[in-house]
Design a protein around this motif. Structure first.
Motif, short mmCIF file in Angstrom:
data_model
loop_
_atom_site.label_atom_id
_atom_site.label_comp_id
_atom_site.label_asym_id
_atom_site.label_seq_id
_atom_site.Cartn_x
_atom_site.Cartn_y
_atom_site.Cartn_z
N ALA A 322 37.10 0.07 12.14
CA ALA A 322 37.17 -1.49 12.10
C ALA A 322 36.80 -2.11 13.49
O ALA A 322 36.32 -3.22 13.64
N ARG A 323 36.86 -1.26 14.47
CA ARG A 323 36.78 -1.90 15.94
C ARG A 323 35.68 -1.14 16.62
O ARG A 323 35.65 -1.03 17.87
N SER A 324 34.89 -0.37 15.99
CA SER A 324 33.69 0.21 16.44
C SER A 324 34.14 1.28 17.52
O SER A 324 33.30 1.56 18.57
N ILE A 325 35.18 2.17 17.36
CA ILE A 325 35.92 2.82 18.14
C ILE A 325 35.35 4.32 17.87
O ILE A 325 35.68 4.60 16.74
N SER A 326 34.76 5.21 18.54
CA SER A 326 34.46 6.62 18.09
C SER A 326 34.47 7.21 19.49
O SER A 326 33.22 7.46 20.15
N THR A 327 35.43 8.21 19.83
CA THR A 327 35.27 9.01 21.14
C THR A 327 35.80 10.40 21.06
O THR A 327 36.65 10.77 20.05
N SER A 328 34.90 11.25 21.45
CA SER A 328 35.02 12.61 21.23
C SER A 328 35.63 13.34 22.37
O SER A 328 35.00 13.05 23.63
N PHE A 329 36.43 14.37 22.15
CA PHE A 329 37.31 15.04 23.37
C PHE A 329 36.91 16.34 23.13
O PHE A 329 37.82 17.05 22.39
N ALA A 330 36.37 17.34 23.89
CA ALA A 330 36.12 18.67 24.00
C ALA A 330 36.86 19.39 24.88
O ALA A 330 37.52 18.52 25.91
N PRO A 331 36.91 20.62 24.78
CA PRO A 331 37.72 21.47 25.83
C PRO A 331 37.22 21.10 27.24
O PRO A 331 37.96 21.25 28.06
N THR A 332 36.01 20.70 27.34
CA THR A 332 35.41 20.74 28.83
C THR A 332 35.91 19.41 29.44
O THR A 332 35.72 19.02 30.37
N ASP A 333 36.44 18.44 28.37
CA ASP A 333 36.90 17.24 28.87
C ASP A 333 38.18 17.14 29.23
O ASP A 333 38.86 16.03 29.58
N LYS A 334 38.92 18.59 29.46
CA LYS A 334 40.42 18.54 29.68
C LYS A 334 40.48 18.22 31.13
O LYS A 334 39.82 18.70 32.05
N VAL A 335 41.55 17.66 31.47
CA VAL A 335 41.90 17.20 32.99
C VAL A 335 42.92 18.17 33.54
O VAL A 335 44.27 17.90 32.95
N VAL A 336 42.81 19.33 34.11
CA VAL A 336 43.70 20.26 34.47
C VAL A 336 44.97 19.62 35.27
O VAL A 336 45.90 20.04 35.24
N SER A 337 44.40 18.89 36.39
CA SER A 337 45.53 18.29 37.14
C SER A 337 46.28 17.23 36.42
O SER A 337 47.51 16.99 37.22
N GLU A 338 45.87 16.71 35.60
CA GLU A 338 46.84 15.63 34.62
C GLU A 338 47.58 16.30 33.57
O GLU A 338 48.51 15.79 33.02
N SER A 339 47.36 17.34 33.16
CA SER A 339 47.91 18.29 32.01
C SER A 339 49.18 19.05 32.59
O SER A 339 48.94 19.43 33.59
N ASN A 340 49.97 19.30 31.58
CA ASN A 340 51.26 19.99 31.89
C ASN A 340 51.62 20.85 30.84
O ASN A 340 51.06 20.67 29.67
N SER A 341 53.06 21.03 30.92
CA SER A 341 53.64 21.76 29.63
C SER A 341 53.94 20.95 28.56
O SER A 341 54.31 21.30 27.56
N ALA A 342 53.97 19.50 28.88
CA ALA A 342 54.42 18.70 27.92
C ALA A 342 53.24 17.80 27.20
O ALA A 342 53.14 17.53 26.04
N LEU A 343 52.19 17.88 27.92
CA LEU A 343 50.93 17.17 27.60
C LEU A 343 49.48 17.78 27.74
O LEU A 343 49.64 18.44 28.85
N THR A 344 48.57 17.53 27.18
CA THR A 344 47.18 17.85 27.33
C THR A 344 46.64 16.56 27.37
O THR A 344 46.55 15.73 26.68
N VAL A 345 45.59 16.51 28.51
CA VAL A 345 45.10 15.29 28.93
C VAL A 345 43.55 15.46 28.95
O VAL A 345 43.19 16.42 29.35
N TYR A 346 42.77 14.50 28.39
CA TYR A 346 41.45 14.55 27.98
C TYR A 346 40.74 13.30 28.76
O TYR A 346 41.27 12.05 28.65
N LYS A 347 39.67 13.32 29.37
CA LYS A 347 38.85 12.31 29.79
C LYS A 347 37.42 12.43 29.53
O LYS A 347 36.80 13.36 29.78
N MET A 348 36.81 11.28 28.89
CA MET A 348 35.25 11.37 28.68
C MET A 348 34.65 10.07 29.04
O MET A 348 35.46 8.95 28.91
N THR A 349 33.38 10.13 29.38
CA THR A 349 32.67 8.85 29.71
C THR A 349 31.60 8.72 28.43
O THR A 349 30.92 9.40 27.99
N GLY A 350 31.86 7.52 27.70
CA GLY A 350 31.10 6.93 26.66
C GLY A 350 29.75 6.44 26.88
O GLY A 350 29.59 6.45 28.10
N THR A 351 28.93 6.48 26.03
CA THR A 351 27.55 5.95 26.22
C THR A 351 27.39 4.57 26.87
O THR A 351 26.36 4.24 27.53
#
Length: 543
Positions: A322-351
């Motif tokens: 409805a808001r034209s949002i579509s973002t994909s997060f692959a294993p290569t997008d994991k941010v190790v420095s921000e992930s921990n035993s409680a959270l897995t954090v991904y970052k990606m840059t869209g087109t």
């Protein structure tokens, strides 16, 4: 398949009966339950003898008639009490033709002075899997077909289809699909419903049993039992029985075969074995990010979106069409420095050149914050530089409790809060933590509870206790959904939308959005008034 020898078959069976009148009043004395049955084949006379509920009937080749179905053979005896026996034909394809398992039903009808007494005894039988060869690991997916009879104002036929999933490792299985009631005299469909069965497999023995339910606008509950057939559990058969609160009854049998094309259902978030899309309602806070934990023009929103997971690539897709949002997060997008035993954090840059961030709570006992198996939560952000618009969105997702699995009685839950807050007039933003509690009355379909959000200023690190707020008008719907108003000082402040999760409704999750001051009458919010948006997840702690 093949030439039958004389044999008394192991089987699973049910019994149903009722009395019917010409004036089409509701069935009288309707009865339905699983029952003991004997089916014996005599190779010399090529006859079948059925014994159940104190009755015995024998059917020989002389009683064969044209069944009207390519999948069934039928025997008939006409008399003061007319009887028929229908059996599925053997085969390798088709909804009712199987190599190892067969289904059947013995019907008896006595009509006198406009009163019909009717009995229906369905069963499954065949070449069952040897106890030692029943799998005890992995998953089995079966396409299933159902045949049955239903007692309403008259006896009606039932037919259905769906799938069955066996978790051989944990000894459990579920089945669901569509079940239709049909007037065989007119061919008209009386109703279309959904069915759901859950069962536990016997340890070391080829047998399963559990609860069986249907809803076609009227709720039916009951039971089923069955077993696997073939040298490697290639097929499955079960008998089922149902009853409604107003006295209608139904019974029938289910047959199925393994089908690798079926899409399986994940049994827990700790192990996602199949692709899945989690629908959810999100709670969003958007604002102009002025940097340094300061914001302007905060706006709150709630709506629908989806979190998808693809097993082959271990990739998550967050989409809001409805808001034209579509973002994909692959294993290569994991941010190790921000992930921990409680959270897995991904970052990606869209087109579009914008950075998007997805943080997912980790399920399982290794999470030091909360142990969840079926429910979880996520945080999706559109992160930009200072002075730009920022979108901050929270959502709960998971393996929702089937509506037929909602327990009876009461239950208490305790949980945690995660979210984002901003001052309504602009200023500081906060990350939210805190606690929540729920008191569920499953029978009444209501709940009460409270939440206590705690904010940590993103501007200066100071802690703010926003207070304790109550859930009001909490409702549990028939699909295990939850909704409530959030109130403070007797006034409406916001909403909670969520669901029960897990096969026994052992977890809860949902999103909330609220403001700390009521402005329904156009009041200007004070300098400390804040908008709060976030997520609540929790586990059952008692009755």
């Amino acid at each position: 398949m093949g030439i039958l020898k004389s044999e008394t078959f192991d089987n699973n069976a049910a019994n149903a009966s009722g009395r019917f009148y010409a004036d089409e009043r509701p069935v009288e004395n309707g009865q339905s339950a699983l029952g003991a049955l004997t089916i014996a084949y005599d190779a010399n006379s090529q006859s079948y003898t059925i014994t159940t509920a104190g009755r015995t009937g024998t059917f020989a080749p002389a009683n064969l008639v044209v069944s009207g179905s390519a999948d069934l053979i039928e025997f008939q005896k006409i008399g003061a009490t007319s009887e028929s026996l229908t059996l599925t034909k053997p085969g390798t394809t088709g909804a009712l033709t199987y190599k190892y398992v067969g289904g059947g039903a013995w019907e008896r009808a006595t009509l006198a002075s406009g009163v019909l007494d009717f009995t229906y005894d369905p069963f499954t039988y065949g070449a069952e899997t040897t106890d030692s060869l029943v799998p005890r690991s992995g998953t089995g997916l079966y396409a299933v077909s159902l045949v049955g009879a239903r007692a309403m104002e008259a006896p009606f036929a039932m037919a259905g289809s769906g799938q069955l999933q066996a978790d051989f490792l944990n000894g459990s299985l579920t089945s669901s699909g569509v079940l239709t009631s049909i007037d065989v005299d007119t061919g008209l469909i009386k109703s279309i419903g959904i069915f759901f069965g859950e069962a536990a497999m016997s340890s070391g023995v080829n047998n399963f049993s559990g609860n069986f339910s249907m809803d076609d606008g009227k709720r039916f509950t009951g039971s089923w039992s069955g077993r696997f057939y073939g040298p490697a559990a290639e097929e499955v058969g079960a008998a089922w029985s149902l009853r409604s609160a107003d006295g209608e009854v139904a019974a029938g049998y289910m047959l199925g075969r393994q089908d690798a094309t079926l899409e399986g259902t994940n049994m827990a978030l700790t192990q996602l074995d199949y692709d899945v899309t989690f629908d959810h309602r999100f709670s969003q806070l958007s604002y102009t990010d002025n940097g340094g934990g300061m914001a302007a023009n905060p706006v709150s929103l709630r709506s629908d979106a989806k979190l998808g997971y693809t097993k082959a690539t271990d990739t998550y897709l967050y989409a809001d069409s409805a808001r034209s949002i579509s973002t994909s997060f692959a294993p290569t997008d994991k941010v190790v420095s921000e992930s921990n035993s409680a959270l897995t954090v991904y970052k990606m840059t869209g087109t579009d050149g914008i950075t998007y961030k997805l943080s997912l709570n980790k399920p399982g006992a290794g999470n030091p914050t909360i142990t969840l198996t079926y429910a979880s939560f996520g945080h999706w952000e559109r992160a930009q530089s200072a002075g730009a618009d920022r979108i901050d969105r929270w959502f709960a997702y998971g393996l929702r409790t089937n509506g037929f699995q909602i327990p009876t009685g009461t239950g208490t839950f305790s949980g945690i809060i995660r979210g984002t807050a901003a001052l309504m007039n602009g200023g500081q933003t906060y990350s939210l933590s805190g606690t929540s509690s729920f008191a569920m009355d499953f029978g009444a379909g209501t709940f009460t509870g409270s939440l206590n959000p705690i904010g940590t200023s993103l501007a200066n690190g100071a802690t703010r206790d926003f207070g304790t707020f109550a859930f009001d008008r909490g409702a549990i719907d028939i699909d295990a959904g939850l909704s409530a108003d959030i109130v403070g000082g007797g006034k409406y402040l916001g909403f909670f939308e969520g669901a029960l999760y897990g096969p026994k409704a052992t977890e809860v999750g949902g999103t909330f959005g609220m403001q700390t001051e009521n402005t329904d009458n156009g009041q200007t919010p004070s300098a400390n008034a804040a908008l709060l948006n976030g997520v609540i997840v929790g586990t059952r702690t008692g009755n």
